[in-house]
Write a protein that holds these residues in place. Structure first.
Motif, short mmCIF file in Angstrom:
data_model
loop_
_atom_site.label_atom_id
_atom_site.label_comp_id
_atom_site.label_asym_id
_atom_site.label_seq_id
_atom_site.Cartn_x
_atom_site.Cartn_y
_atom_site.Cartn_z
N LEU A 151 0.85 -1.20 0.00
CA LEU A 151 0.00 0.00 0.00
C LEU A 151 0.88 1.25 0.00
CD1 LEU A 151 -2.37 -1.16 2.88
CD2 LEU A 151 -2.82 -1.29 0.42
N ASP A 198 3.68 -5.47 2.72
CA ASP A 198 4.00 -4.42 3.70
C ASP A 198 4.55 -4.98 5.01
OD1 ASP A 198 3.40 -1.88 2.49
OD2 ASP A 198 1.29 -2.45 2.52
N ARG A 230 -3.38 -6.12 5.77
CA ARG A 230 -2.47 -5.85 6.87
C ARG A 230 -2.98 -6.46 8.18
NH1 ARG A 230 1.66 -1.55 7.41
NH2 ARG A 230 2.60 -3.53 8.02
N ARG A 286 -6.49 4.34 9.95
CA ARG A 286 -6.05 2.99 10.35
C ARG A 286 -6.42 2.66 11.80
NH1 ARG A 286 -1.92 1.02 6.98
NH2 ARG A 286 -2.27 1.84 4.89
N GLN A 334 7.01 3.70 -0.04
CA GLN A 334 5.89 2.83 0.37
C GLN A 334 5.25 3.32 1.67
OE1 GLN A 334 5.94 1.60 -2.77
NE2 GLN A 334 4.95 -0.16 -1.82
N1 GLY Z 1 2.80 0.76 3.10
C1 GLY Z 1 2.52 0.73 4.49
C2 GLY Z 1 1.08 0.88 4.74
O1 GLY Z 1 0.42 1.64 4.05
O2 GLY Z 1 0.53 0.27 5.60
#
Ligand code: GLY
Length: 253
Positions: free
Chosen positions: A18, A60, A85, A131, A242
């Protein structure tokens, strides 16, 4: 004192992770070299490094900080909002079990990522972001308060994750940019304000008496020197592409 650090080597699928950075795709060989330099810098601090194998299913997963929160006494398995994730919390669980007897986890509908958790001495700050939701933050607050810590929950409006905009560098001082400059919740700390064009350098990594910042941020480096901090720099360009920063690459305890 931090004694151990968990890291995970980036896999060849790293570039499929991501990102919102808008930067070029990362170069895998360079990412590996930068990761090796990071690991060596931690070993040079005299710490034990637990280096996990790359996992190609989870691009990730080198960003281990997001999937657990570790302290000297207990760990919390996080529950990142993106489905791909959230599986990484299960991936890290066996190694967390090897090192901790006391383990908590964030349950649905709670969402929480380690990048949104800032620890300053005996106090945690939890950022509410895309998140980390209010339910996840409330569960985390309950756990850490039960273990004798203070905990503040803070709205994050602009940063992708809390430690993108504020990190603790010791000596009662935070490195801060954007929305957290002069923020009342951090009023008891001295602040070093990172210029907006160097915002990426706000995420500094403090390991005991050692401080690391990303290379290529001369204004931030000068501000740290002026304030009496010594630091080393690490190349982070491929992880920045990233959306990853220095703290994202390790779990420290
Ligand atoms: N690329 C790390 C994240 O977006 O969680």
């Amino acid at each position: 004192m931090i004694q151990k650090v968990i890291v995970r080597k980036p896999g060849e699928s790293f570039s499929e992770g991501l990102t919102t950075s808008g930067l070029d795709a990362p170069d895998y060989i360079t990412a590996l070299a930068q990761h090796e330099q990071y690991v060596q810098a931690i070993r040079d601090c005299g710490l034990q490094v637990i280096e996990l194998h790359a996992n190609e299913l989870y691009p990730d997963s080198t960003f281990v900080e997001d999937v657990a929160i570790t302290t000297s006494r207990f760990a919390v398995l996080a529950n990142p909002a993106p489905t791909i994730r959230s599986h990484e919390a299960k991936l890290i669980e066996p190694v967390i079990r090897e090192h901790f007897d006391k383990i908590y986890r964030i349950f649905e509908p709670g969402k929480l990522e380690g990048g949104d958790i800032l620890k300053i001495e005996n106090r945690f700050f939890v950022g509410l972001t895309e998140r980390t939701n209010a339910e996840g933050a409330a569960q985390f607050k309950h756990v850490v308060e039960h273990n004798g810590y203070e905990c503040e929950i803070v709205e994050v409006e602009h940063a992708a994750f809390l430690k993108q905009s504020v990190t603790y560098i010791g000596k009662n001082t935070i490195l801060v940019c954007g929305e957290f400059v002069d923020h009342p919740l951090f009023a008891t700390y001295d602040q070093i304000v990172v210029p907006q064009e160097e915002a990426y350098a706000t995420n500094a990594l403090k390991i005991n008496e050692h401080l690391f910042i990303p290379s290529g941020y001369p204004q931030t480096a000068a501000l740290l020197e002026k304030a009496g901090f010594t630091y080393a720099t690490l190349h982070m360009s491929e992880f920045q592409k990233q959306d990853g920063a220095l703290t994202c690459l390790s779990l420290r305890f």
